[in-house]
Write an enzyme that holds these catalytic residues in place. Structure first.
Site, short mmCIF file in Angstrom:
data_model
loop_
_atom_site.label_atom_id
_atom_site.label_comp_id
_atom_site.label_asym_id
_atom_site.label_seq_id
_atom_site.Cartn_x
_atom_site.Cartn_y
_atom_site.Cartn_z
N PHE A 44 0.84 -1.20 0.00
CA PHE A 44 0.00 0.00 0.00
C PHE A 44 0.87 1.24 0.00
O PHE A 44 1.88 1.32 0.71
CB PHE A 44 -0.89 0.03 1.25
CG PHE A 44 -1.55 1.36 1.51
CD1 PHE A 44 -2.77 1.68 0.91
CD2 PHE A 44 -0.97 2.31 2.34
CE1 PHE A 44 -3.39 2.91 1.14
CE2 PHE A 44 -1.57 3.55 2.58
CZ PHE A 44 -2.79 3.84 1.99
N ASP A 99 -28.20 -20.04 -8.88
CA ASP A 99 -26.80 -19.74 -8.54
C ASP A 99 -25.95 -19.74 -9.81
O ASP A 99 -26.46 -19.59 -10.93
CB ASP A 99 -26.32 -20.77 -7.49
CG ASP A 99 -25.21 -20.24 -6.60
OD1 ASP A 99 -24.05 -20.22 -7.07
OD2 ASP A 99 -25.46 -19.85 -5.45
N ASP A 100 -24.69 -19.94 -9.66
CA ASP A 100 -23.70 -19.90 -10.74
C ASP A 100 -24.14 -20.74 -11.95
O ASP A 100 -24.75 -21.79 -11.78
CB ASP A 100 -22.39 -20.46 -10.17
CG ASP A 100 -21.19 -20.11 -11.03
OD1 ASP A 100 -21.38 -19.59 -12.13
OD2 ASP A 100 -20.06 -20.35 -10.56
N LYS A 133 -27.28 -12.76 -4.90
CA LYS A 133 -26.15 -13.32 -4.15
C LYS A 133 -24.89 -12.81 -4.83
O LYS A 133 -24.64 -13.11 -5.99
CB LYS A 133 -26.21 -14.85 -4.18
CG LYS A 133 -25.05 -15.52 -3.46
CD LYS A 133 -25.30 -17.01 -3.38
CE LYS A 133 -24.10 -17.79 -2.90
NZ LYS A 133 -24.31 -19.24 -3.00
N TRP A 134 -24.12 -12.03 -4.10
CA TRP A 134 -22.95 -11.33 -4.66
C TRP A 134 -21.70 -12.08 -4.22
O TRP A 134 -21.25 -11.94 -3.10
CB TRP A 134 -22.94 -9.90 -4.13
CG TRP A 134 -21.90 -8.99 -4.71
CD1 TRP A 134 -20.57 -9.20 -4.80
CD2 TRP A 134 -22.14 -7.69 -5.26
NE1 TRP A 134 -19.95 -8.13 -5.37
CE2 TRP A 134 -20.89 -7.18 -5.66
CE3 TRP A 134 -23.28 -6.90 -5.44
CZ2 TRP A 134 -20.76 -5.91 -6.22
CZ3 TRP A 134 -23.14 -5.64 -6.01
CH2 TRP A 134 -21.88 -5.17 -6.39
N ASN A 156 -14.84 -15.20 -5.87
CA ASN A 156 -14.22 -16.52 -5.73
C ASN A 156 -12.72 -16.58 -5.95
O ASN A 156 -12.18 -17.65 -6.22
CB ASN A 156 -14.93 -17.52 -6.64
CG ASN A 156 -16.27 -17.91 -6.05
OD1 ASN A 156 -16.32 -18.47 -4.96
ND2 ASN A 156 -17.35 -17.61 -6.73
N GLY A 196 -16.87 -17.10 -1.88
CA GLY A 196 -16.52 -18.50 -1.74
C GLY A 196 -16.87 -18.95 -0.33
O GLY A 196 -16.04 -19.46 0.41
N ASP A 220 -17.66 -9.12 6.98
CA ASP A 220 -17.14 -8.02 7.79
C ASP A 220 -18.17 -6.90 7.85
O ASP A 220 -19.15 -6.89 7.10
CB ASP A 220 -15.81 -7.53 7.21
CG ASP A 220 -15.94 -7.13 5.75
OD1 ASP A 220 -16.59 -6.11 5.48
OD2 ASP A 220 -15.40 -7.84 4.87
N ASP A 271 -18.89 -22.04 2.74
CA ASP A 271 -19.23 -23.08 1.76
C ASP A 271 -19.30 -24.44 2.42
O ASP A 271 -19.69 -25.42 1.79
CB ASP A 271 -18.19 -23.12 0.63
CG ASP A 271 -18.57 -22.16 -0.49
OD1 ASP A 271 -19.70 -21.66 -0.48
OD2 ASP A 271 -17.72 -21.92 -1.37
N GLU A 293 -39.65 -37.62 3.70
CA GLU A 293 -38.69 -36.51 3.87
C GLU A 293 -39.39 -35.16 3.65
O GLU A 293 -39.14 -34.20 4.37
CB GLU A 293 -37.53 -36.67 2.89
CG GLU A 293 -36.53 -37.73 3.31
CD GLU A 293 -35.47 -37.98 2.25
OE1 GLU A 293 -34.32 -38.18 2.61
OE2 GLU A 293 -35.82 -37.98 1.04
C1 DGJ Z 1 -19.01 -19.97 -3.98
C2 DGJ Z 1 -20.25 -19.80 -3.16
O1 DGJ Z 1 -19.94 -19.69 -1.81
C3 DGJ Z 1 -21.17 -20.97 -3.44
O2 DGJ Z 1 -22.28 -20.91 -2.60
C4 DGJ Z 1 -21.55 -20.94 -4.88
O3 DGJ Z 1 -22.29 -19.77 -5.15
C5 DGJ Z 1 -20.32 -21.01 -5.75
N1 DGJ Z 1 -19.34 -20.00 -5.38
C6 DGJ Z 1 -20.66 -20.85 -7.19
O4 DGJ Z 1 -19.58 -20.75 -8.00
#
Ligand code: DGJ
Length: 750
Positions: A281, A367-368, A477-478, A481, A529, A535, A549, A615
Site C-alpha cells: 500500500f 446460482d452460478d 447473491k454477490w 471466488n 466462496g 465483515d 461453503d 422426507e
Molecule cells: C461460492 C459460493 O460460496 C457458493 O455458494 C456458490 O455460489 C459457488 N461459489 C458458485 O460458484
C-alpha cells in the site's frame, strides 16, 4: 454531553453509558492517550502515569532536559514513525523531498452534533440515536500533513467509532506508506488476544492466545477481508470469560486488506494499531489532497465476552446495516448450487421451483452457471447475459414461473471477476488486474477486474441494473471466488500502483452503493466462496452474508459460533444441505442440520426432487417450527452456553427474549459416548424469580426422555425458576446416535 473539553486540565473526554475515553494535550501540543475503560466521571486521569527516565527511550526536543518524558514510553493518541516512539506506529510517510515520518502536534479540535461520514467508505450512522463527533486535528510542521482523528460517540449504544483523515496542507508531495485508522495504547493489565482464523470452509474459528513481548498481527493482503483472518479481534483481560471480565473489541469497517498489530512493549504496555494493511500500500497526496482511512468500531465492556457480542450485534443491526431488509422477515431460500451445480436448463429450474413451492420455500435462487458460456467454473465470468443454450428466451421464463408459483426470484453474480475465456475479457483485457510482462496468478481460472476504474464500475452497474429491472429480480447473491493476485492497474501511473488494492475496494463499494441505493427492495446477500468477506463493511450494503461453503452441520457449529462473537444471527447465511455432506462426507439428520441452520438466515441448498414423501413431510414440519421460532431467533439474544473453543462433547446455544419470557436451547452432540451423564448447561438471560416450564421439546426422531430425572419426573412436567436454570442449571439426558440434537423451548409461566 458525551464529549467534554476541560480547559484547565487540557483533557478531552468521551463518555458513553458505561465507558470513558480520555486524552491529554500537553504544553507542547503532544496528545497523550490517558484511558479507555469503565466509566469514570469528571477527573483527569493523568496521574496514573509515573514519569521514568528509561535508557534509549528518547525525548522530544522541548523535553530534552526532562529525560523522564519520552514518547517511547508514554501512551500516545496517534503515533507516527520517526517521532521518538519506536513502538508499532499508525502513520508512516515520505515526502518528495525525502522527509520521513511525522512529529504530530495538536492543531485544533471541534465537537460536532451527529455522526461523521467517510466519503466512499461504509461507516456507522446515527439512525435514531443522539451521537456526537469529536474532530481532533494534529499536524506535522516539517511535511505540512494534517491528521484529523474522528471519534463517533454513541452514548446510549455504549460504543465508539474512530477514523482518520489525512490532508496535505503543505507544498510537497506526500506518499503515505501507512495510514491507519486506529492507534490505541492500553498501558496496564495482562491481556490475551481472541481472533478468528480459518480457511475456505473453515472461517472464523475462534482462537484465544496469550500476548508475547513483541508484535502479533492479524491481517489480510488478499484484497478481501478473507476466510483466513477476520478483521475483528478482541482483547480480553486475563480471566475474562463469557459472563465476566474486561473485553475490548476492535472491528474494522473494511472489506479489503486489513491489519491489526498488537504490541507488548518494554514496559509491558499494549499498543493496538488497526486499519488498511500497509503491505503493498502507498497513497500519493498532492498538496491540497485528502485521504480517508476506514472506520473502526470499538467496544469496551467489563461484563464479559457475551456482553461484548451483544453490544456489537445491536450496533451492527442499528447503526451499520442499512438495508430495508434489516427489519423485514427474511424469505426462506432454496439455492440451486449444491442441488444442481452447473447442470440445469429452463425446464429443470422450473421443476426445481415447483418442488420448492410445495415445501413452503419463499425464494428460489439460481446460482452460478446461468450466464455467458458457463458450463463449469472456467469460463464466462463477466458475460452477464443469459446462457441461451441452457435458458432459451433468457431469464424471463424462469422469473415468471417462480413468481407465478408465489415465490420470489434470486440470481447469483460475481461482478468483480472475469474469465480470460469471456467476451468481456476479449473486448477489454486492460480491465483486468495483470502485471505487464508477467503471467497472471490464476485462481479458479479467473482474474480480478480493476474495480478502481470508473469505466469498469459503470459498465457493471449498467449490466446489473438492466438485468434486475428486466427480470424482476428480488434477491442477489454477490459472490467473489478468488483473492487479488496481480496488483497492477492499467489505468494508474507507475507511482500510484500502491493505491490499486484500496482503489479496487473503493470501486466495489461504489458499485454496491449505487445498486443498493437504486434497488432498495432487492435483498442482497454477500458471499466470497462462502464467508471470505464477512465483515462490517459488507454489512453496510448487505444485511446477510453466506457464512461458509461448508454446509456440514457439525463444521458449522464452530464456524457459526466464531462468527457470532462479532456478528448477529440475522447476518449469518446458513442453509440445510443434502447428506452425505458435499464438503465432509458426513451424515447428520435433517433435525440436526435444521437446528444449526436456523441459527442464521435458514434456507435449503439441495435438489428437492430427490426427497421421498416422508422426507418432504419432515421438511414441512421443520419449516413450520422455524416460522414459529423466527421472532424469537431474530429478536432474541444469543448466549453461547458451551465453550467458544468447543471443548465439550456437545455444543449448546440459547436464544432468549430480552425480557426473559422465552428461551430456545439447542443442543448438538458432537461425540456420543456410552454411560454418559447427560449435557449440563446453565442458561442465561432469564428472569431469576419467574417460573418456567418446557413448552415444547423437539428431539431427534421425536423421542422425548421419559422419567429420566431424579424423582422419575418427565421432561415436560418439570417446573423451574429462572434462578434454578441459570445458577444450578439444566441437564439434558444423553442422546444416542450420530450427532443427535434436541431443541427445548422454555417459557415463563404467567
Ligand atoms: C461460492 C459460493 O460460496 C457458493 O455458494 C456458490 O455460489 C459457488 N461459489 C458458485 O460458484
Amino acid at each position: 454531553m458525551a464529549i467534554k473539553y476541560d480547559e484547565r486540565n487540557r483533557t478531552l473526554t468521551l463518555h458513553t453509558a458505561k465507558t470513558t475515553y480520555q486524552m491529554l494535550i500537553d504544553a507542547f501540543g503532544k496528545v497523550y492517550h490517558l484511558y479507555y475503560g469503565r466509566r469514570i466521571d469528571d477527573v483527569s486521569l493523568a496521574s496514573q502515569y509515573v514519569l521514568t527516565d528509561c535508557g534509549f527511550s528518547p525525548n522530544s526536543f522541548e523535553n530534552r532536559s526532562h529525560r523522564d518524558v519520552s514518547p517511547d514510553i508514554l501512551p500516545q493518541e496517534y503515533a507516527a514513525t520517526f517521532s521518538g516512539d519506536y513502538r508499532v506506529s499508525a502513520l508512516d510517510l515520505i515526502t518528495s523531498e525525502g522527509i520521513m515520518g511525522a512529529d504530530l502536534r495538536y492543531l485544533r479540535h471541534e465537537i460536532r452534533e451527529g455522526k461523521y461520514a467517510l466519503p466512499g467508505l461504509p461507516a456507522a450512522f446515527a439512525g435514531e440515536e443522539k451521537v456526537q463527533t469529536l474532530s481532533l486535528t494534529l499536524h506535522d510542521a516539517a511535511t505540512g500533513l494534517e491528521v484529523e482523528l474522528l471519534y463517533g460517540v454513541f452514548e446510549a449504544s455504549d460504543m465508539l467509532t474512530r477514523a482518520a483523515v489525512f490532508r496535505n496542507a503543505g507544498d510537497s508531495q506526500i506518499t503515505l506508506k501507512r495510514a491507519l485508522s486506529l492507534c490505541l495504547d492500553i498501558p496496564f493489565g495482562t491481556w490475551e488476544l481472541l481472533h478468528f482464523h480459518g480457511r475456505h470452509c473453515m472461517e472464523r474459528t475462534a482462537e484465544r492466545v496469550p500476548l508475547m513481548h513483541g508484535i502479533q498481527t492479524v491481517s489480510s493482503s488478499r484484497g478481501a477481508s478473507s476466510h483466513h483472518h477476520n478483521p475483528f479481534v478482541v482483547l480480553l483481560e486475563e480471566g475474562a470469560n463469557e459472563v465476566q471480565g474486561t473485553c475490548l473489541g476492535i472491528m474494522p469497517v473494511y472489506s479489503g486488506n486489513h491489519r491489526t498489530d498488537v504490541e507488548v512493549d518494554q514496559a509491558g504496555s499494549l499498543r493496538v494499531v488497526s486499519g488498511i494493511n500497509h503491505e503493498a500500500f502507498s497513497w500519493q497526496l498532492l498538496p491540497g489532497e485528502t485521504f480517508f482511512a476506514p472506520e473502526v468500531i470499538l467496544c469496551y465492556t467489563g461484563d464479559g465476552l457475551e456482553s461484548l457480542s451483544h453490544h456489537y450485534h445491536d450496533f451492527l443491526e442499528q447503526h451499520v446495516i442499512r438495508s430495508l431488509w434489516r427489519d423485514r422477515k427474511r424469505p426462506l431460500i432454496l439455492n440451486s448450487w449444491e442441488g444442481m451445480n452447473f447442470d440445469f436448463d429452463t425446464a429443470k429450474v422450473i421443476a426445481f421451483a415447483e418442488e420448492a413451492a410445495q415445501l413452503g420455500i419463499e425464494l428460489v435462487v439460481l446460482d452460478d452457471g446461468w450466464f455467458g458460456i458457463r458450463n463449469d467454473d472456467n469460463t464466462g465470468l463477466g458475460d452477464w447475459y443469459a446462457n441461451e443454450s441452457k435458458l432459451p428466451g433468457g431469464l424471463g421464463p424462469i422469473s415468471d414461473a417462480i413468481h407465478g408459483l408465489g415465490m420470489q426470484f434470486g440470481l447469483w453474480f460475481e461482478p468483480e471477476m472475469v474469465n480470460e475465456d469471456s467476451e468481456l475479457y476479449r473486448a477489454h483485457p486492460q480491465w483486468a488486474l495483470t502485471v505487464p510482462g508477467r503471467p497472471p496468478t490464476m485462481s479458479r481460472n479467473q482474474l480480478a477486474l480493476d474495480m478502481g476504474r470508473k469505466d469498469v464500475v459503470d459498465h457493471l452497474y449498467r449490466v446489473m441494473a438492466d438485468l434486475i429491472q428486466e427480470n424482476h429480480i428480488d434477491y442477489i447473491k454477490w459472490d467473489l471466488n478468488r483473492n487479488l493476485g496481480d496488483l497492477y492497474s492499467h489505468a494508474l501511473s507507475p507511482h500510484r500502483q500502491g493505491e490499486t488494492a484500496h482503489r479496487h475496494m473503493l470501486g466495489v463499494y461504489d458499485l454496491m452503493e449505487r445498486l443498493t441505493r437504486d434497488f432498495p427492495e432487492v435483498l442482497f446477500e454477500g458471499c466470497a466462496g462462502g464467508g471470505g468477506r464477512f465483515d462490517a463493511g459488507m454489512l453496510y450494503y448487505m444485511p446477510q452474508i453466506w457464512c461458509s461453503d461448508d454446509t456440514d452441520a457439525i463444521e458449522r457449529l464452530s464456524i457459526q459460533q466464531g462468527t457470532s462473537v462479532g456478528y448477529p444471527l440475522s447476518t449469518v447465511g446458513a442453509h440445510l444441505s443434502a447428506c452425505p455432506n458435499q464438503q465432509t462426507g458426513r451424515n447428520t439428520s435433517y433435525f440436526t442440520r435444521a437446528a444449526v441452520a436456523m441459527h442464521g438466515t435458514f434456507g435449503y441448498e439441495l435438489d428437492p426432487s430427490h426427497f421421498t414423501e416422508a422426507e418432504k413431510q419432515e421438511i414441512r414440519e421443520e419449516i413450520a417450527w422455524y416460522h414459529q421460532l423466527y421472532p424469537l431467533l431474530h429478536e432474541g439474544r444469543l448466549h453461547r452456553l458451551t465453550s467458544l473453543e468447543m471443548r465439550e462433547d456437545f455444543t449448546a446455544w440459547e436464544v432468549a427474549r430480552r425480557d426473559g419470557s422465552e428461551a430456545l436451547v439447542t443442543f448438538v452432540v458432537t461425540r456420543t459416548r456410552a454411560n454418559d451423564h447427560g449435557y449440563h448447561v446453565r442458561l442465561r438471560g432469564l428472569a431469576p424469580k419467574a417460573r418456567y416450564r418446557i413448552a415444547q421439546a423437539e428431539f431427534e426422531g421425536g423421542r422425548l426422555p421419559r422419567e429420566d430425572y431424579l424423582g422419575r419426573q418427565e421432561l415436560d412436567a418439570l417446573i423451574f425458576t429462572g434462578e434454578s436454570l441459570m445458577y444450578a442449571g439444566f441437564t439434558l439426558p444423553p442422546l444416542k446416535g450420530d450427532y443427535p440434537a434436541a431443541q427445548l423451548l422454555f417459557e415463563r409461566i404467567p
